[in-house]
Scaffold this motif. Structure first.
Motif, mmCIF file in Angstrom:
data_model
loop_
_atom_site.group_PDB
_atom_site.id
_atom_site.type_symbol
_atom_site.label_atom_id
_atom_site.label_comp_id
_atom_site.label_asym_id
_atom_site.label_seq_id
_atom_site.Cartn_x
_atom_site.Cartn_y
_atom_site.Cartn_z
ATOM 1 N N GLU A 161 40.498 47.663 -33.048
ATOM 2 C CA GLU A 161 39.668 46.702 -31.828
ATOM 3 C C GLU A 161 40.609 46.756 -30.974
ATOM 4 O O GLU A 161 42.280 47.502 -30.005
ATOM 5 N N GLN A 162 39.767 47.439 -29.537
ATOM 6 C CA GLN A 162 41.149 48.156 -28.244
ATOM 7 C C GLN A 162 40.416 47.534 -26.844
ATOM 8 O O GLN A 162 39.068 47.070 -27.330
ATOM 9 N N VAL A 163 41.246 47.369 -25.576
ATOM 10 C CA VAL A 163 40.286 47.758 -24.455
ATOM 11 C C VAL A 163 40.842 48.494 -23.758
ATOM 12 O O VAL A 163 42.104 48.969 -24.314
ATOM 13 N N PRO A 164 40.562 49.242 -22.838
ATOM 14 C CA PRO A 164 41.388 50.359 -21.703
ATOM 15 C C PRO A 164 42.685 49.774 -22.449
ATOM 16 O O PRO A 164 43.318 49.316 -21.330
ATOM 17 N N MET A 165 43.209 50.961 -22.796
ATOM 18 C CA MET A 165 44.696 51.287 -22.509
ATOM 19 C C MET A 165 45.599 50.444 -23.536
ATOM 20 O O MET A 165 47.017 50.240 -23.345
ATOM 21 N N LEU A 166 45.005 49.472 -24.272
ATOM 22 C CA LEU A 166 45.440 48.363 -25.393
ATOM 23 C C LEU A 166 44.648 48.378 -26.309
ATOM 24 O O LEU A 166 43.661 48.684 -26.405
ATOM 25 N N SER A 167 45.477 48.541 -27.474
ATOM 26 C CA SER A 167 45.261 48.540 -29.077
ATOM 27 C C SER A 167 45.465 47.551 -29.740
ATOM 28 O O SER A 167 46.897 47.252 -29.157
ATOM 29 N N LYS A 168 44.875 46.563 -30.343
ATOM 30 C CA LYS A 168 45.612 45.450 -31.514
ATOM 31 C C LYS A 168 46.626 46.634 -32.353
ATOM 32 O O LYS A 168 47.558 46.043 -32.904
ATOM 33 N N GLY A 169 45.979 48.169 -32.397
ATOM 34 C CA GLY A 169 46.235 48.584 -34.253
ATOM 35 C C GLY A 169 45.273 48.955 -35.214
ATOM 36 O O GLY A 169 43.995 48.926 -34.650
ATOM 37 N N ILE A 170 45.190 49.283 -36.580
ATOM 38 C CA ILE A 170 44.186 48.946 -37.013
ATOM 39 C C ILE A 170 44.442 48.385 -37.956
ATOM 40 O O ILE A 170 45.065 47.917 -38.841
ATOM 41 N N LEU A 171 43.075 47.473 -38.317
ATOM 42 C CA LEU A 171 43.093 46.643 -38.956
ATOM 43 C C LEU A 171 42.204 47.113 -40.599
ATOM 44 O O LEU A 171 41.302 48.358 -40.737
ATOM 45 N N LYS A 172 42.374 46.031 -41.079
ATOM 46 C CA LYS A 172 41.760 47.093 -42.523
ATOM 47 C C LYS A 172 41.347 45.313 -43.611
ATOM 48 O O LYS A 172 41.975 44.535 -43.695
ATOM 49 N N TYR A 173 40.289 45.766 -44.010
ATOM 50 C CA TYR A 173 39.485 44.475 -44.252
ATOM 51 C C TYR A 173 39.516 45.467 -46.221
ATOM 52 O O TYR A 173 38.799 46.695 -46.733
ATOM 53 N N ASN A 174 39.863 44.818 -47.158
ATOM 54 C CA ASN A 174 40.090 44.648 -48.083
ATOM 55 C C ASN A 174 38.515 44.012 -48.915
ATOM 56 O O ASN A 174 38.332 43.329 -48.603
ATOM 57 N N VAL A 175 38.013 44.845 -49.572
ATOM 58 C CA VAL A 175 36.909 44.339 -50.385
ATOM 59 C C VAL A 175 37.189 43.999 -51.836
ATOM 60 O O VAL A 175 36.427 42.790 -51.985
ATOM 61 N N LYS A 176 38.212 43.847 -51.993
ATOM 62 C CA LYS A 176 38.342 42.979 -53.467
ATOM 63 C C LYS A 176 38.063 41.240 -53.236
ATOM 64 O O LYS A 176 37.899 40.573 -53.834
ATOM 65 N N ASP A 177 39.313 41.349 -51.676
ATOM 66 C CA ASP A 177 39.231 40.153 -51.891
ATOM 67 C C ASP A 177 38.814 39.136 -50.124
ATOM 68 O O ASP A 177 39.151 38.480 -49.863
ATOM 69 N N SER A 178 38.067 40.415 -50.028
ATOM 70 C CA SER A 178 37.532 40.173 -48.146
ATOM 71 C C SER A 178 38.568 39.800 -47.144
ATOM 72 O O SER A 178 37.880 38.477 -46.302
#
Length: 135
Positions: free
Chosen positions: A99-116
């Motif tokens: 998730e990001q805006v120009p010149m700024l990112s929160k980082g990498i997010l991971k959705y775990n399908v096993k525990d939602s």
């Protein structure tokens, strides 16, 4: 040539029966599996080895926020004004996105399908040493 056309017409009806609607966007109340006012544009659906499907959508119900759609439901909605990258499946069928805006990112997010659950797995300050994203 006639054999080819005849066999083509026989195959098409059997292929057409294999398709299901997963999502349909509409500004009125005629969408399917997405909120009213959702748009699906400029996105490429991702299909995992297990047949799971994920892509990003834009929903006006959440104040012009982008969301991740996964197997018939919205699993993550970003902050208003932030952009979400295309989701990518991992070898474990979890989803990675940013998730990001120009010149700024929160980082990498991971959705775990096993525990939602969705969590930040790589902070944007930690990007500099990475060469690839894998399990």
């Amino acid at each position: 040539m006639k054999k080819f056309l005849v066999s083509l017409f026989v195959v098409i009806p059997s292929i057409a029966n294999c398709f299901d609607i997963i999502a349909r966007a509409d500004f009125l109340d005629r969408g399917f599996n997405v909120p009213v006012g959702t748009t699906i544009s400029n996105t490429t659906p991702k299909i995992s080895a297990n047949g799971d499907i994920a892509f990003k959508i834009v929903s006006n119900n959440y104040g012009e926020s982008q969301s991740i759609f996964y197997n018939g439901k919205i699993i993550y909605t970003g902050e208003e004004g932030w952009l979400i990258t295309e989701p990518q499946f991992t070898e474990n069928n979890d989803l990675l996105f940013s998730e990001q805006v120009p010149m700024l990112s929160k980082g990498i997010l991971k959705y775990n399908v096993k525990d939602s659950s969705t969590k930040l797995v790589v902070n944007s300050r930690d990007y500099s040493h990475l060469e690839s994203f894998s399990d």
